[in-house]
Design a protein around this motif. Structure first.
Motif, PDB file in Angstrom:
ATOM      1  N   PHE A 186       0.836  -1.203   0.000  1.00  0.00           N
ATOM      2  CA  PHE A 186       0.000   0.000   0.000  1.00  0.00           C
ATOM      3  C   PHE A 186       0.864   1.243   0.000  1.00  0.00           C
ATOM      4  O   PHE A 186       2.056   1.194   0.288  1.00  0.00           O
ATOM      5  N   GLU A 187       0.208   2.347  -0.332  1.00  0.00           N
ATOM      6  CA  GLU A 187       0.893   3.640  -0.326  1.00  0.00           C
ATOM      7  C   GLU A 187       0.092   4.597   0.535  1.00  0.00           C
ATOM      8  O   GLU A 187      -1.123   4.738   0.369  1.00  0.00           O
ATOM      9  N   ASP A 188       0.761   5.249   1.468  1.00  0.00           N
ATOM     10  CA  ASP A 188       0.103   6.183   2.375  1.00  0.00           C
ATOM     11  C   ASP A 188       0.117   7.580   1.762  1.00  0.00           C
ATOM     12  O   ASP A 188       1.165   8.204   1.625  1.00  0.00           O
ATOM     13  N   LEU A 189      -1.083   8.067   1.394  1.00  0.00           N
ATOM     14  CA  LEU A 189      -1.200   9.405   0.813  1.00  0.00           C
ATOM     15  C   LEU A 189      -1.530  10.457   1.868  1.00  0.00           C
ATOM     16  O   LEU A 189      -1.747  11.616   1.542  1.00  0.00           O
ATOM     17  N   GLY A 190      -1.570  10.031   3.121  1.00  0.00           N
ATOM     18  CA  GLY A 190      -1.936  10.955   4.195  1.00  0.00           C
ATOM     19  C   GLY A 190      -3.412  10.865   4.515  1.00  0.00           C
ATOM     20  O   GLY A 190      -3.802  10.618   5.652  1.00  0.00           O
ATOM     21  N   TYR A 191      -4.250  11.042   3.521  1.00  0.00           N
ATOM     22  CA  TYR A 191      -5.700  10.965   3.701  1.00  0.00           C
ATOM     23  C   TYR A 191      -6.253   9.596   3.284  1.00  0.00           C
ATOM     24  O   TYR A 191      -7.430   9.300   3.496  1.00  0.00           O
ATOM     25  N   ALA A 192      -5.411   8.760   2.685  1.00  0.00           N
ATOM     26  CA  ALA A 192      -5.842   7.425   2.254  1.00  0.00           C
ATOM     27  C   ALA A 192      -4.631   6.521   2.131  1.00  0.00           C
ATOM     28  O   ALA A 192      -3.527   6.977   1.797  1.00  0.00           O
ATOM     29  N   LYS A 193      -4.836   5.255   2.421  1.00  0.00           N
ATOM     30  CA  LYS A 193      -3.799   4.242   2.236  1.00  0.00           C
ATOM     31  C   LYS A 193      -4.249   3.359   1.084  1.00  0.00           C
ATOM     32  O   LYS A 193      -5.117   2.501   1.246  1.00  0.00           O
ATOM     33  N   VAL A 194      -3.659   3.581  -0.079  1.00  0.00           N
ATOM     34  CA  VAL A 194      -4.097   2.901  -1.293  1.00  0.00           C
ATOM     35  C   VAL A 194      -3.589   1.461  -1.289  1.00  0.00           C
ATOM     36  O   VAL A 194      -2.386   1.207  -1.220  1.00  0.00           O
ATOM     37  N   LYS A 238     -13.234  15.834  -4.205  1.00  0.00           N
ATOM     38  CA  LYS A 238     -12.821  15.489  -5.565  1.00  0.00           C
ATOM     39  C   LYS A 238     -11.302  15.427  -5.674  1.00  0.00           C
ATOM     40  O   LYS A 238     -10.751  14.624  -6.446  1.00  0.00           O
ATOM     41  N   GLU A 239     -10.609  16.247  -4.884  1.00  0.00           N
ATOM     42  CA  GLU A 239      -9.145  16.227  -4.893  1.00  0.00           C
ATOM     43  C   GLU A 239      -8.615  14.917  -4.309  1.00  0.00           C
ATOM     44  O   GLU A 239      -7.622  14.365  -4.803  1.00  0.00           O
ATOM     45  N   GLN A 240      -9.262  14.430  -3.257  1.00  0.00           N
ATOM     46  CA  GLN A 240      -8.839  13.158  -2.662  1.00  0.00           C
ATOM     47  C   GLN A 240      -9.040  12.006  -3.645  1.00  0.00           C
ATOM     48  O   GLN A 240      -8.160  11.150  -3.803  1.00  0.00           O
ATOM     49  N   ILE A 241     -10.179  11.999  -4.312  1.00  0.00           N
ATOM     50  CA  ILE A 241     -10.440  10.937  -5.287  1.00  0.00           C
ATOM     51  C   ILE A 241      -9.420  11.006  -6.419  1.00  0.00           C
ATOM     52  O   ILE A 241      -8.878   9.988  -6.856  1.00  0.00           O
ATOM     53  N   GLY A 242      -9.140  12.220  -6.879  1.00  0.00           N
ATOM     54  CA  GLY A 242      -8.150  12.397  -7.934  1.00  0.00           C
ATOM     55  C   GLY A 242      -6.775  11.911  -7.517  1.00  0.00           C
ATOM     56  O   GLY A 242      -6.053  11.294  -8.308  1.00  0.00           O
ATOM     57  N   GLY A 243      -6.401  12.178  -6.274  1.00  0.00           N
ATOM     58  CA  GLY A 243      -5.102  11.732  -5.773  1.00  0.00           C
ATOM     59  C   GLY A 243      -5.001  10.220  -5.711  1.00  0.00           C
ATOM     60  O   GLY A 243      -3.961   9.632  -6.053  1.00  0.00           O
ATOM     61  N   ILE A 244      -6.074   9.570  -5.286  1.00  0.00           N
ATOM     62  CA  ILE A 244      -6.084   8.102  -5.225  1.00  0.00           C
ATOM     63  C   ILE A 244      -5.984   7.516  -6.628  1.00  0.00           C
ATOM     64  O   ILE A 244      -5.231   6.567  -6.876  1.00  0.00           O
ATOM     65  N   LEU A 245      -6.745   8.087  -7.559  1.00  0.00           N
ATOM     66  CA  LEU A 245      -6.701   7.600  -8.937  1.00  0.00           C
ATOM     67  C   LEU A 245      -5.312   7.774  -9.549  1.00  0.00           C
ATOM     68  O   LEU A 245      -4.817   6.883 -10.257  1.00  0.00           O
ATOM     69  N   ALA A 246      -4.677   8.910  -9.269  1.00  0.00           N
ATOM     70  CA  ALA A 246      -3.340   9.146  -9.815  1.00  0.00           C
ATOM     71  C   ALA A 246      -2.345   8.106  -9.299  1.00  0.00           C
ATOM     72  O   ALA A 246      -1.503   7.599 -10.051  1.00  0.00           O
ATOM     73  N   ALA A 247      -2.459   7.783  -8.010  1.00  0.00           N
ATOM     74  CA  ALA A 247      -1.562   6.783  -7.427  1.00  0.00           C
ATOM     75  C   ALA A 247      -1.804   5.409  -8.046  1.00  0.00           C
ATOM     76  O   ALA A 247      -0.857   4.669  -8.340  1.00  0.00           O
ATOM     77  N   MET A 248      -3.076   5.069  -8.255  1.00  0.00           N
ATOM     78  CA  MET A 248      -3.401   3.769  -8.834  1.00  0.00           C
ATOM     79  C   MET A 248      -3.006   3.694 -10.303  1.00  0.00           C
ATOM     80  O   MET A 248      -2.565   2.652 -10.789  1.00  0.00           O
ATOM     81  N   GLU A 284      -8.607  -2.016  -5.971  1.00  0.00           N
ATOM     82  CA  GLU A 284      -9.386  -1.303  -4.973  1.00  0.00           C
ATOM     83  C   GLU A 284     -10.471  -0.450  -5.636  1.00  0.00           C
ATOM     84  O   GLU A 284     -10.243   0.186  -6.661  1.00  0.00           O
ATOM     85  N   VAL A 285     -11.658  -0.481  -5.054  1.00  0.00           N
ATOM     86  CA  VAL A 285     -12.770   0.341  -5.528  1.00  0.00           C
ATOM     87  C   VAL A 285     -12.844   1.591  -4.650  1.00  0.00           C
ATOM     88  O   VAL A 285     -12.734   1.511  -3.421  1.00  0.00           O
ATOM     89  N   ILE A 286     -13.037   2.744  -5.273  1.00  0.00           N
ATOM     90  CA  ILE A 286     -13.067   4.007  -4.535  1.00  0.00           C
ATOM     91  C   ILE A 286     -14.513   4.374  -4.211  1.00  0.00           C
ATOM     92  O   ILE A 286     -15.319   4.592  -5.121  1.00  0.00           O
ATOM     93  N   TYR A 287     -14.838   4.435  -2.935  1.00  0.00           N
ATOM     94  CA  TYR A 287     -16.144   4.908  -2.487  1.00  0.00           C
ATOM     95  C   TYR A 287     -16.085   6.429  -2.463  1.00  0.00           C
ATOM     96  O   TYR A 287     -15.419   7.030  -1.614  1.00  0.00           O
ATOM     97  N   GLY A 288     -16.768   7.060  -3.416  1.00  0.00           N
ATOM     98  CA  GLY A 288     -16.600   8.490  -3.612  1.00  0.00           C
ATOM     99  C   GLY A 288     -17.355   9.382  -2.651  1.00  0.00           C
ATOM    100  O   GLY A 288     -16.945  10.524  -2.409  1.00  0.00           O
ATOM    101  N   GLN A 289     -18.456   8.888  -2.105  1.00  0.00           N
ATOM    102  CA  GLN A 289     -19.273   9.729  -1.229  1.00  0.00           C
ATOM    103  C   GLN A 289     -18.481  10.156   0.002  1.00  0.00           C
ATOM    104  O   GLN A 289     -17.778   9.355   0.609  1.00  0.00           O
ATOM    105  N   SER A 290     -18.556  11.411   0.350  1.00  0.00           N
ATOM    106  CA  SER A 290     -17.868  12.000   1.514  1.00  0.00           C
ATOM    107  C   SER A 290     -16.377  12.231   1.287  1.00  0.00           C
ATOM    108  O   SER A 290     -15.699  12.735   2.176  1.00  0.00           O
ATOM    109  N   LYS A 291     -15.852  11.852   0.133  1.00  0.00           N
ATOM    110  CA  LYS A 291     -14.477  12.206  -0.211  1.00  0.00           C
ATOM    111  C   LYS A 291     -14.514  13.467  -1.068  1.00  0.00           C
ATOM    112  O   LYS A 291     -15.449  13.684  -1.839  1.00  0.00           O
TER     113      LYS A 291
END
Length: 253
Positions: free
Chosen positions: A33-41, A62-72, A53-60
């Motif tokens: 896994f990779e620790d992005l600070g706000y998420a551990k991918v 858009k920047e957090q979702i984008g960061g997770i997608l970039a890492a993946m 990994e599936v990203i549950y978008g609700q309550s995240k």
């Protein structure tokens, strides 16, 4: 993205002497896994479960979702499901990644690639109002490599509509029955087919439906054998589980 094939390649390299055990250990240590600070991918999700990994978008954000997608994306992930997001978030993500967004399902597939469907999953709804949850289930299953047939608006208020579609039901490996109100569709379908039925209660209905609780309780109390139930409006969970069952059957062929 680490995969079973990647790990096998590392082990084969160690066996052949092309890679030292120490270097192989470092490679595997870096993979989980990779620790992005706000998420551990979780990069080992594909190894353990066969699906990234599936990203549950609700309550995240858009920047957090984008960061997770970039890492993946950097790890080679494709066909990443992003659930429960609105059009604004989808538009933001589409500026950075190839993206297919389905507004009815509030579901996006990031970095999409063609997938060959196997087996047969039927997604049936009691009414048109249940289609959002049903589409979340159907698109999830399709993205994970399953062939899906949609039977929408075939509820018990007009039972002839369901009985007029017995052929796809009888040939299915799994049926997902999506219904609100009193949730009777799951029991009816469960009494007709010889495959597992996954019941999805929806929050559709008037006051006494209690936001889907009435349908949930009806489905939990179904007398039709072989029927299981997921949470209210959980189309993703139903699509994922149906895919697992269908793929198990496909592996036997």
């Amino acid at each position: 993205m680490a995969s079973k094939h990647d790990i096998l390649s590392v082990l084969q390299d160690v066996q052949s002497g092309a890679l030292t055990p120490e270097d192989a250990l470092l490679h595997l240590k870096l993979a989980p896994f990779e620790d992005l600070g706000y998420a551990k991918v979780d990069y080992h999700r594909a190894v353990r479960q066969g699906v990234p990994e599936v990203i549950y978008g609700q309550s995240k954000t858009k920047e957090q979702i984008g960061g997770i997608l970039a890492a993946m994306e950097k790890r080679g992930s494709r066909n990443i499901l992003v659930t429960r997001i609105g059009q604004e978030v989808a538009d933001y993500l589409a500026e950075q990644f190839p993206l297919r967004y389905e507004p009815l399902a509030k579901l996006a597939v990031a970095l999409p690639e063609p997938v060959k469907g196997h087996g047969s999953i039927v997604v049936a709804t009691g009414g048109t109002s249940d289609m959002g949850v049903a589409e979340e289930a159907a698109i999830t299953a399709e993205t994970l490599g399953n062939r899906v047939t949609r039977l929408y608006d075939v509820g018990v208020a007009g039972l002839h509509r369901l009985l007029g579609n017995l052929e796809p039901l009888m040939s299915a490996r799994v049926v997902i029955a999506v219904a609100g109100m009193e949730g009777a569709l799951a029991s009816v379908v469960g009494g007709l087919v010889d495959c597992p039925v996954i019941a999805v209660p929806t929050s559709v209905g008037y006051g006494a439906s209690l936001g889907g609780i009435s349908a949930l309780l009806s489905m939990l109390n179904s007398c039709a054998s072989g029927t299981s139930v997921v949470n209210i409006d959980n189309g993703f969970g139903a699509g994922f589980l149906a895919g697992r069952i269908n793929q198990m059957e496909s592996a036997k062929e």
